[in-house]
Design a protein around this motif. Sequence first.
Motif, short mmCIF file in Angstrom:
data_model
loop_
_atom_site.label_atom_id
_atom_site.label_comp_id
_atom_site.label_asym_id
_atom_site.label_seq_id
_atom_site.Cartn_x
_atom_site.Cartn_y
_atom_site.Cartn_z
N SER A 7 0.82 -1.21 0.00
CA SER A 7 0.00 0.00 0.00
C SER A 7 0.85 1.26 0.00
O SER A 7 0.54 2.22 -0.71
CB SER A 7 -0.95 -0.01 1.20
N PHE A 8 1.96 1.27 0.74
CA PHE A 8 2.85 2.44 0.73
C PHE A 8 3.50 2.63 -0.63
O PHE A 8 3.59 3.75 -1.14
CB PHE A 8 3.93 2.33 1.80
N TYR A 9 3.95 1.54 -1.24
CA TYR A 9 4.56 1.63 -2.56
C TYR A 9 3.56 2.09 -3.61
O TYR A 9 3.88 2.88 -4.49
CB TYR A 9 5.17 0.30 -2.98
N SER A 10 2.34 1.57 -3.51
CA SER A 10 1.34 1.95 -4.51
C SER A 10 0.90 3.40 -4.36
O SER A 10 0.70 4.10 -5.36
CB SER A 10 0.13 1.01 -4.44
N VAL A 11 0.78 3.90 -3.13
CA VAL A 11 0.42 5.31 -2.93
C VAL A 11 1.53 6.22 -3.46
O VAL A 11 1.26 7.21 -4.15
CB VAL A 11 0.15 5.60 -1.44
N PHE A 12 2.77 5.87 -3.19
CA PHE A 12 3.88 6.68 -3.67
C PHE A 12 3.95 6.65 -5.20
O PHE A 12 4.17 7.67 -5.85
CB PHE A 12 5.19 6.18 -3.06
#
Length: 98
Positions: A7-12
């Motif tokens: 989720s952090f990678y996708s938001v970034f």
Amino acid sequence: MSYLHLSFYSVFTLSGLGLAFHRTHLVSALLCLESMMLSMYIALTMWPIQMQAPTFTLLPILVLTFSACEASTGLALLVASTRTHGSDHLHNFNLLQC
């Protein structure tokens, strides 16, 4: 890879893609930059908890400070560009003029 990291990678990544492809207004570019900084802040906040290392607990506060400075500078540029050019459209700005 856990769902948290994904989720952090996708938001970034989505914020970076939004910054790259939807650059019509300065406000949208600033919002994309803020969402990138927010995802970095949340990831750096969760990192010492997952690693159980108390030495990196000051790092998210430093990132949050830089994020606040970036937001204030961006808003100042937004106000200055709106006053001088009349709008916040990025295609109106010519970087070669003084």
